[in-house]
Design a protein around this motif. Structure first.
Motif, short mmCIF file in Angstrom:
data_model
loop_
_atom_site.label_atom_id
_atom_site.label_comp_id
_atom_site.label_asym_id
_atom_site.label_seq_id
_atom_site.Cartn_x
_atom_site.Cartn_y
_atom_site.Cartn_z
N SER A 30 -5.10 20.97 22.12
CA SER A 30 -4.47 21.74 23.19
C SER A 30 -4.28 20.93 24.46
CB SER A 30 -5.31 22.98 23.50
OG SER A 30 -6.52 22.62 24.17
N MET A 31 -4.84 19.71 24.49
CA MET A 31 -4.86 18.91 25.72
C MET A 31 -3.46 18.52 26.18
SD MET A 31 -7.02 15.37 26.47
CE MET A 31 -7.98 15.67 25.00
N ARG A 32 -3.28 18.50 27.50
CA ARG A 32 -2.05 17.98 28.06
C ARG A 32 -2.02 16.46 27.88
NH1 ARG A 32 -2.47 21.21 33.82
NH2 ARG A 32 -1.56 23.19 33.15
N PRO A 33 -0.87 15.88 27.55
CA PRO A 33 -0.79 14.42 27.42
C PRO A 33 -1.23 13.69 28.68
CG PRO A 33 1.16 15.45 26.47
CD PRO A 33 0.39 16.53 27.15
N GLY A 34 -0.87 14.21 29.84
CA GLY A 34 -1.27 13.56 31.09
C GLY A 34 -2.77 13.56 31.28
N THR A 35 -3.42 14.63 30.84
CA THR A 35 -4.88 14.70 30.93
C THR A 35 -5.51 13.66 30.03
OG1 THR A 35 -4.82 17.05 31.52
CG2 THR A 35 -6.88 16.21 30.56
N LEU A 36 -4.99 13.51 28.84
CA LEU A 36 -5.51 12.49 27.93
C LEU A 36 -5.41 11.10 28.56
CD1 LEU A 36 -6.58 11.51 25.21
CD2 LEU A 36 -4.22 11.50 24.36
N LEU A 37 -4.27 10.79 29.17
CA LEU A 37 -4.11 9.48 29.80
C LEU A 37 -5.13 9.28 30.92
CD1 LEU A 37 -0.21 9.26 30.03
CD2 LEU A 37 -1.70 8.10 28.40
N GLU A 38 -5.36 10.31 31.71
CA GLU A 38 -6.31 10.20 32.81
C GLU A 38 -7.73 10.01 32.30
OE1 GLU A 38 -6.06 13.29 35.71
OE2 GLU A 38 -3.86 13.21 35.77
N LEU A 39 -8.12 10.79 31.29
CA LEU A 39 -9.47 10.67 30.77
C LEU A 39 -9.68 9.34 30.05
CD1 LEU A 39 -10.09 14.29 29.41
CD2 LEU A 39 -10.97 13.27 31.52
N ALA A 40 -8.67 8.88 29.33
CA ALA A 40 -8.79 7.59 28.66
C ALA A 40 -8.98 6.47 29.69
CB ALA A 40 -7.55 7.32 27.81
N ASP A 41 -8.26 6.54 30.79
CA ASP A 41 -8.42 5.54 31.84
C ASP A 41 -9.81 5.64 32.47
OD1 ASP A 41 -7.20 3.52 33.71
OD2 ASP A 41 -7.69 5.09 35.16
N LYS A 42 -10.27 6.86 32.67
CA LYS A 42 -11.59 7.08 33.27
C LYS A 42 -12.71 6.47 32.43
CE LYS A 42 -14.66 10.96 34.46
NZ LYS A 42 -14.75 12.45 34.52
N TYR A 43 -12.61 6.61 31.10
CA TYR A 43 -13.68 6.16 30.22
C TYR A 43 -13.41 4.82 29.54
CZ TYR A 43 -15.41 10.91 30.84
OH TYR A 43 -15.87 12.09 31.38
N GLY A 44 -12.30 4.20 29.88
CA GLY A 44 -12.00 2.90 29.30
C GLY A 44 -11.66 2.96 27.82
N VAL A 45 -11.05 4.07 27.39
CA VAL A 45 -10.66 4.23 25.99
C VAL A 45 -9.25 3.68 25.80
CG1 VAL A 45 -10.19 5.88 24.13
CG2 VAL A 45 -12.14 6.24 25.68
N HIS A 46 -9.09 2.76 24.87
CA HIS A 46 -7.76 2.23 24.58
C HIS A 46 -7.01 3.21 23.69
CE1 HIS A 46 -4.49 -0.43 23.54
NE2 HIS A 46 -4.74 -0.22 22.26
N LEU A 47 -5.89 3.67 24.17
CA LEU A 47 -5.07 4.59 23.39
C LEU A 47 -3.98 3.82 22.66
CD1 LEU A 47 -4.48 7.50 25.94
CD2 LEU A 47 -6.16 7.41 24.10
N PRO A 48 -3.76 4.11 21.38
CA PRO A 48 -2.64 3.50 20.68
C PRO A 48 -1.32 3.99 21.26
CG PRO A 48 -3.63 5.23 19.34
CD PRO A 48 -4.52 5.04 20.53
N ASP A 49 -0.26 3.26 20.99
CA ASP A 49 1.05 3.63 21.52
C ASP A 49 1.44 5.05 21.15
OD1 ASP A 49 1.24 1.13 22.61
OD2 ASP A 49 2.53 0.31 21.03
N ALA A 50 0.99 5.51 19.99
CA ALA A 50 1.34 6.85 19.54
C ALA A 50 0.82 7.93 20.47
CB ALA A 50 0.80 7.08 18.13
#
Length: 347
Positions: A30-50
Motif C-alpha cells: 500500500s506504500m506510496r512510491p515517494g515514501t519508499l524512496l524516502e525511507l530507502a534513502d533514510k536507511y541506506g537501502v539500495h533500490l533496484p531500478d524497478a
C-alpha cells in the motif's frame, strides 16, 4: 453531462466520489512510491531500478522465476519499514489515499511475522500495527480494520500461531484471517486447523485462491477453509459449476483487475473475467492489491471495469454495494454507506 454505456445506461459520474469498501490491500504494497524512496534513502537501502524508476515495474508471476522476482521486490520494499513511526506513516498514507478514492472502509492485510524482527517480536509487531490503524482511523475518519494473513510458504504450525494471535486481537480491530503468497505451493487443507482456530474465534475466513492457480484453488478454499471471501477468485470463471456455488453461498471474490494484468494472469484488462462473475451473480469487491508495484489504487479499478468491460454507473454502484456487503462494517455505517451509494447514483 453523462455519457452512455453500450447498454444505454449513464456513465461518467465521478468514481472517486462513489462510496465503497476496500477489502484487498496488502500492507507493504500500500506504500506510496515517494515514501519508499524516502525511507530507502533514510536507511541506506539500495533500490533496484524497478522500484526507483518512477514507473510500476514490469512484472509477470505466472512462472516461478517471475513470482520470485515479484516477491524479491516486495521484500526489498518491506525492509524499509523499520520503526513504529514508519508503520504509522504507511497506514496513515494508505488511509489518505483510500479516502481520496471514495473508500469508507478499509480492511488492510498484514503478516506481522514479516515485521517482528525489527519491532521486538510477533506480538509487539501486531501491537504497533494495531496502534497505527487506530491513529490513522482517528486522523482520516476512515473505518479501518485488519486482516491477519498467514504465508503459504511457511509451516502450517506458524499459521496456527498467527490465528491464535489474531483471535486475541479481535477486540482491537482484527476482523479476519487470510492465507497469501504463491497458491501453487502446498495445499489449502494443510492450513485447515489454523482457519478453524480463526473461525471459532469469530474471524472471517478470507484466503487467497484462484489467481495463479485454477478453479480447484477456489474450491479448496471453500471446502477446506470454509472461506466467506476469496482473495482474487477470478479463475473460478473457468468452472460454471463453481461460479454457481460461489453465487449461491454468497462468497465475495476480492477481484483486483490491474493486479491480474500486471502479474500476467490475463494478458489485458478486457480478459479479466469480471463480466463472467457478474453474470453468474458472484459478489465482488474490487481491490488494488499492491499499488506500490501495480501503479493503481482503488478508484482506478472501478475505472478499469467501466472502460474495459462497459459497466454502467448503475453497475459500478452495485459493485460498490457488494464491497460494502462483503465487509465487516458495523451495521450503522453499512446502512449509511449503502444510502450514500444510492445518492451518488441518483445525483
Amino acid at each position: 453531462m453523462l455519457h452512455e454505456s453500450a447498454n444505454g445506461e449513464g456513465t461518467g459520474r465521478d468514481l472517486r466520489a462513489l462510496p465503497k469498501a476496500h477489502l484487498h490491500l496488502h500492507f507493504t504494497g500500500s506504500m506510496r512510491p515517494g515514501t519508499l524512496l524516502e525511507l530507502a534513502d533514510k536507511y541506506g537501502v539500495h533500490l533496484p531500478d524497478a522500484l526507483s524508476g518512477g514507473e510500476p515495474p514490469r512484472l509477470r508471476a505466472t512462472d516461478e522465476r517471475g513470482w520470485f522476482r515479484f516477491q524479491r521486490l516486495y521484500d526489498i520494499a518491506r525492509s524499509c519499514l523499520r520503526t513504529p513511526e514508519d508503520i504509522q506513516r504507511l497506514v496513515r498514507e494508505a488511509a489518505e489515499e483510500d479516502v481520496r478514492d471514495g473508500s469508507r472502509w478499509l480492511e488492510i492485510q498484514v503478516d506481522p511475522t514479516s515485521y517482528a524482527p525489527r519491532l521486538g517480536g510477533l506480538t509487539p509487531a501486531l501491537e504497533v500495527i494495531v496502534d497505527a490503524v487506530d491513529s490513522a482511523a482517528r486522523e482520516t475518519g476512515l473505518g479501518i480494520r485488519l486482516l491477519v494473513a498467514a504465508n503459504r510458504m511457511k509451516h502450517p504450525l506458524d499459521a496456527r500461531t498467527l490465528a491464535r494471535l489474531a483471535v486475541r486481537y479481535r477486540d482491537r480491530g482484527v476482523v479476519g484471517f487470510g492465507l497469501s503468497n504463491d497458491e501453487r505451493r502446498g495445499f489449502a487443507r494443510d492450513f485447515d486447523r489454523a482457519f478453524t482456530i480463526a473461525r471459532d474465534g469469530g474471524l472471517l475466513a478470507a484466503p487467497h485462491g484462484g489467481e495463479l492457480a485454477g478453479p480447484f484453488s477456489v474450491r479448496d478454499c471453500l471446502d477446506d477453509l470454509r472461506a466467506r471471501r476469496v482473495g482474487h477468485g477470478v479463475r473460478a470463471a473457468e468452472d460454471p459449476w463453481l461460479l454457481a456455488r460461489l453465487a449461491e453461498q454468497g462468497v465475495t471474490c476480492e477481484v483486483c483487475p490491474a493486479s491480474n494484468v500486471a502479474l500476467g494472469v490475463y494478458e489485458k484488462a478486457e480478459d479479466v473475467p469480471v463480466r463472467a462473475l457478474w453474470r453468474a451473480g458472484v459478489p465482488m469487491a474490487l481491490g488494488a492489491d499492491d499499488p506500490l508495484l501495480f501503479g493503481s489504487r482503488l478508484a482506478a479499478q472501478y475505472e478499469l471495469v467501466r472502460e474495459a468491460h462497459g459497466f454502467s454507473d448503475a453497475e459500478v454502484a452495485e459493485l460498490a454495494r457488494q464491497s460494502v456487503r462483503g465487509s465487516a462494517m458495523p451495521a450503522d455505517l453499512r446502512e449509511k454507506t449503502l444510502a450514500d451509494i444510492d445518492a451518488w447514483l441518483a445525483a
